[in-house]
Design a protein around this motif. Structure first.
Motif, PDB file in Angstrom:
ATOM      1  N   VAL A 133     -20.821 -12.616  28.066  1.00  0.00           N
ATOM      2  CA  VAL A 133     -19.846 -11.785  28.778  1.00  0.00           C
ATOM      3  C   VAL A 133     -20.481 -11.245  30.065  1.00  0.00           C
ATOM      4  CG1 VAL A 133     -18.624  -9.577  28.709  1.00  0.00           C
ATOM      5  CG2 VAL A 133     -18.391 -11.189  26.813  1.00  0.00           C
ATOM      6  N   GLU A 168      -7.231  -6.113  33.404  1.00  0.00           N
ATOM      7  CA  GLU A 168      -7.020  -6.582  32.034  1.00  0.00           C
ATOM      8  C   GLU A 168      -5.535  -6.794  31.718  1.00  0.00           C
ATOM      9  OE1 GLU A 168      -9.440  -4.466  29.035  1.00  0.00           O
ATOM     10  OE2 GLU A 168     -10.553  -3.615  30.718  1.00  0.00           O
ATOM     11  N   LEU A 169      -4.654  -6.155  32.464  1.00  0.00           N
ATOM     12  CA  LEU A 169      -3.218  -6.305  32.194  1.00  0.00           C
ATOM     13  C   LEU A 169      -2.740  -7.741  32.411  1.00  0.00           C
ATOM     14  CD1 LEU A 169      -3.376  -3.128  32.319  1.00  0.00           C
ATOM     15  CD2 LEU A 169      -1.036  -3.203  33.178  1.00  0.00           C
ATOM     16  N   SER A 172      -6.356 -10.362  30.298  1.00  0.00           N
ATOM     17  CA  SER A 172      -6.517 -10.380  28.839  1.00  0.00           C
ATOM     18  C   SER A 172      -5.377 -11.098  28.117  1.00  0.00           C
ATOM     19  CB  SER A 172      -6.678  -8.961  28.289  1.00  0.00           C
ATOM     20  OG  SER A 172      -7.840  -8.363  28.824  1.00  0.00           O
ATOM     21  N   GLN A 176      -6.175 -14.043  25.564  1.00  0.00           N
ATOM     22  CA  GLN A 176      -5.815 -14.021  24.141  1.00  0.00           C
ATOM     23  C   GLN A 176      -4.950 -15.223  23.756  1.00  0.00           C
ATOM     24  OE1 GLN A 176      -3.530 -10.701  22.490  1.00  0.00           O
ATOM     25  NE2 GLN A 176      -4.524 -10.992  20.508  1.00  0.00           N
TER      26      GLN A 176
ATOM     27  N   LEU B 169       0.679  -6.761  27.725  1.00  0.00           N
ATOM     28  CA  LEU B 169       0.003  -5.982  28.766  1.00  0.00           C
ATOM     29  C   LEU B 169      -0.849  -4.859  28.183  1.00  0.00           C
ATOM     30  CD1 LEU B 169       2.066  -7.556  30.597  1.00  0.00           C
ATOM     31  CD2 LEU B 169       2.061  -5.537  32.067  1.00  0.00           C
ATOM     32  N   SER B 172      -3.060  -7.123  24.371  1.00  0.00           N
ATOM     33  CA  SER B 172      -4.119  -8.113  24.597  1.00  0.00           C
ATOM     34  C   SER B 172      -5.402  -7.515  25.180  1.00  0.00           C
ATOM     35  CB  SER B 172      -3.609  -9.240  25.497  1.00  0.00           C
ATOM     36  OG  SER B 172      -2.537  -9.927  24.886  1.00  0.00           O
ATOM     37  N   PRO B 173      -5.325  -6.551  26.108  1.00  0.00           N
ATOM     38  CA  PRO B 173      -6.585  -5.961  26.577  1.00  0.00           C
ATOM     39  C   PRO B 173      -7.387  -5.328  25.439  1.00  0.00           C
ATOM     40  CG  PRO B 173      -4.832  -5.453  28.132  1.00  0.00           C
ATOM     41  CD  PRO B 173      -4.176  -6.100  26.937  1.00  0.00           C
ATOM     42  N   ALA B 175      -7.218  -6.179  22.269  1.00  0.00           N
ATOM     43  CA  ALA B 175      -7.704  -7.283  21.437  1.00  0.00           C
ATOM     44  C   ALA B 175      -8.928  -7.936  22.068  1.00  0.00           C
ATOM     45  CB  ALA B 175      -6.596  -8.317  21.243  1.00  0.00           C
ATOM     46  N   GLN B 176      -8.881  -8.172  23.382  1.00  0.00           N
ATOM     47  CA  GLN B 176     -10.023  -8.843  24.023  1.00  0.00           C
ATOM     48  C   GLN B 176     -11.274  -7.973  24.010  1.00  0.00           C
ATOM     49  OE1 GLN B 176      -9.833 -10.082  28.189  1.00  0.00           O
ATOM     50  NE2 GLN B 176     -11.191 -11.795  27.753  1.00  0.00           N
ATOM     51  N   ARG B 177     -11.124  -6.671  24.288  1.00  0.00           N
ATOM     52  CA  ARG B 177     -12.305  -5.793  24.245  1.00  0.00           C
ATOM     53  C   ARG B 177     -12.924  -5.788  22.854  1.00  0.00           C
ATOM     54  NH1 ARG B 177     -12.757  -0.581  28.121  1.00  0.00           N
ATOM     55  NH2 ARG B 177     -12.147  -1.622  30.042  1.00  0.00           N
ATOM     56  N   HIS B 181     -16.206  -7.990  22.904  1.00  0.00           N
ATOM     57  CA  HIS B 181     -17.135  -6.944  23.344  1.00  0.00           C
ATOM     58  C   HIS B 181     -17.152  -6.835  24.873  1.00  0.00           C
ATOM     59  CE1 HIS B 181     -18.748  -7.180  19.239  1.00  0.00           C
ATOM     60  NE2 HIS B 181     -18.987  -8.463  19.443  1.00  0.00           N
ATOM     61  N   THR B 182     -15.988  -6.886  25.497  1.00  0.00           N
ATOM     62  CA  THR B 182     -15.954  -6.828  26.969  1.00  0.00           C
ATOM     63  C   THR B 182     -15.862  -5.403  27.489  1.00  0.00           C
ATOM     64  OG1 THR B 182     -13.600  -7.326  26.754  1.00  0.00           O
ATOM     65  CG2 THR B 182     -15.038  -9.131  27.418  1.00  0.00           C
ATOM     66  N   TYR B 189      -8.656   4.910  26.589  1.00  0.00           N
ATOM     67  CA  TYR B 189      -8.461   3.554  27.121  1.00  0.00           C
ATOM     68  C   TYR B 189      -7.054   3.034  26.802  1.00  0.00           C
ATOM     69  CZ  TYR B 189      -8.844  -1.556  27.116  1.00  0.00           C
ATOM     70  OH  TYR B 189      -8.605  -2.901  27.289  1.00  0.00           O
ATOM     71  N   THR B 192      -4.369   4.767  28.710  1.00  0.00           N
ATOM     72  CA  THR B 192      -4.349   4.295  30.104  1.00  0.00           C
ATOM     73  C   THR B 192      -3.598   2.967  30.221  1.00  0.00           C
ATOM     74  OG1 THR B 192      -6.463   5.384  30.521  1.00  0.00           O
ATOM     75  CG2 THR B 192      -5.824   3.658  32.072  1.00  0.00           C
ATOM     76  N   LEU B 193      -3.840   2.070  29.268  1.00  0.00           N
ATOM     77  CA  LEU B 193      -3.134   0.775  29.289  1.00  0.00           C
ATOM     78  C   LEU B 193      -1.619   0.976  29.252  1.00  0.00           C
ATOM     79  CD1 LEU B 193      -5.287  -1.329  26.771  1.00  0.00           C
ATOM     80  CD2 LEU B 193      -5.217  -1.599  29.272  1.00  0.00           C
ATOM     81  N   ASP B 195       0.110   3.630  30.192  1.00  0.00           N
ATOM     82  CA  ASP B 195       0.587   4.203  31.462  1.00  0.00           C
ATOM     83  C   ASP B 195       0.651   3.135  32.557  1.00  0.00           C
ATOM     84  OD1 ASP B 195       0.957   6.765  30.456  1.00  0.00           O
ATOM     85  OD2 ASP B 195      -1.120   7.343  30.831  1.00  0.00           O
ATOM     86  N   TYR B 196      -0.399   2.317  32.668  1.00  0.00           N
ATOM     87  CA  TYR B 196      -0.405   1.268  33.697  1.00  0.00           C
ATOM     88  C   TYR B 196       0.729   0.268  33.455  1.00  0.00           C
ATOM     89  CZ  TYR B 196      -5.175   2.615  35.221  1.00  0.00           C
ATOM     90  OH  TYR B 196      -6.293   3.259  35.690  1.00  0.00           O
ATOM     91  N   ALA B 197       0.916  -0.134  32.192  1.00  0.00           N
ATOM     92  CA  ALA B 197       1.928  -1.145  31.890  1.00  0.00           C
ATOM     93  C   ALA B 197       3.330  -0.617  32.183  1.00  0.00           C
ATOM     94  CB  ALA B 197       1.819  -1.593  30.433  1.00  0.00           C
TER      95      ALA B 197
END
Lengths: 204, 204
Positions: A133, A168-169, A172, A176, B169, B172-173, B175-177, B181-182, B189, B192-193, B195-197
């Motif tokens: 990574v 990531e939006l 990711s 996935q 949106l 998946s972020p 899930a990927q983290r 381990h990203t 966190y 925040t996702l 709110d951004y989405a």
């Protein structure tokens, strides 16, 4: 520009290096990471084990370099050098273009099988996962951070947004779907992700 | 409500079933999917191999049921039954609550090790990956689809948005983290996702 003549020894070792990269990528795709030994890579590449240990401390390092080299090769073939996300002034256009190129790469069988085998190992082998990574994925994500920062300077992204999370939006979901087979991958799909991420799901 | 008396035979087979689930989850976490054999599960659970084959056609089916059971147990403990995403009328609040519960689950060691081992196998074993996505992951994602649809009815999500893509949106972020381990996982966190989405990266 005229290429300089390459000394025979350098040409020979470039050829060996490429053969070792190819052998490592093919093996990890076929038998998985645990069974991809330095011995097996050497046998398949037609070189001695010592040749590999002279250049790389471990099989993880061979694979890391092989992936970096494959990425560079693919980018050259697609005319995507140097590695920056273009800034045409239209953020949506630029993000869609780079994600479409990523779709092409993810569906390229040369990349798909070894990348998937390595990703699987990274899930259960945390040190290896973190190394790949840090050395393979994060440098690519930095390009999105840079492009989103310049979009913030241009007023196209809200100043309070954290670019490292924002990317990531759209990155990711594609990752996935590819990794876990949770849905089909297409240009239309990645274009949609960019539109949703930039404009939001809520009405404006 | 008074529980009905449970016949001895049923109680015994419920106990065996639970022991087999626990053995399957522990083994896949310790030795990975390929080495988790029906024989090994039987030995660890203290039952005969035939007991397992009487109830399940294959080890994949044992594991699938073990995960469904673990998910149901966790949900009961967290008081999250029945399985719907609450609709308080505030979409952001509801999505943040369910993602915070997912963060708790992903960081729970009972879930983490077997889920990671199975996800790793799903990456390289496409039929298994697809079966587990269809039976374990998609039913959870349908809950987000339902909640986003009712948000569309309420005018809180644009009518042209595809809920099955939109949920990626924020899902998946995370899930990927977790998988790769990203990056770190926290309530802040996932908030925040959301709110951004919902509001998008571009200024409104």
């Amino acid at each position: 520009m005229v290429d300089k003549p390459v000394p025979d020894a350098t040409r020979r070792s470039e050829k060996s290096r490429r053969a070792i990269h190819d052998a490592a990528l093919a093996l990890v795709a076929e038998v998985g990471y645990p069974k991809t030994t330095v011995e097996a890579i050497a046998a398949r590449a037609g070189v001695g084990k010592q040749t590999i240990y002279r250049w790389w401390p471990s099989k993880a390092d061979v694979l890391l370099e092989a992936f970096l080299d494959l990425g560079a090769q693919t980018a050259r073939e697609l005319g995507q050098e140097p590695y920056v996300i273009p800034d045409t002034g239209d953020l949506a256009v630029d993000l869609k273009a780079v994600l479409r190129a990523t779709v092409d790469e993810l569906l390229d069988p040369r990349f798909e099988a070894p990348a998937r085998a390595l990703a699987a190992e990274g899930l259960v082998n945390e040190p290896l996962g973190r190394e790949f990574v840090a050395k393979l994925l994060e440098p690519q994500l930095r390009l999105y951070v840079d492009r989103l920062r310049s979009a913030q300077d241009a007023g196209d992204v809200r100043p309070d947004v954290d670019p490292r999370i924002a990317l990531e939006l759209f990155v990711s979901p594609l990752a996935q779907r590819w990794l876990q087979h949770t849905g089909p991958i297409s240009y239309e799909y990645t274009d949609t992700l960019v539109d949703y991420a930039l404009h939001g799901l809520a009405p404006r």
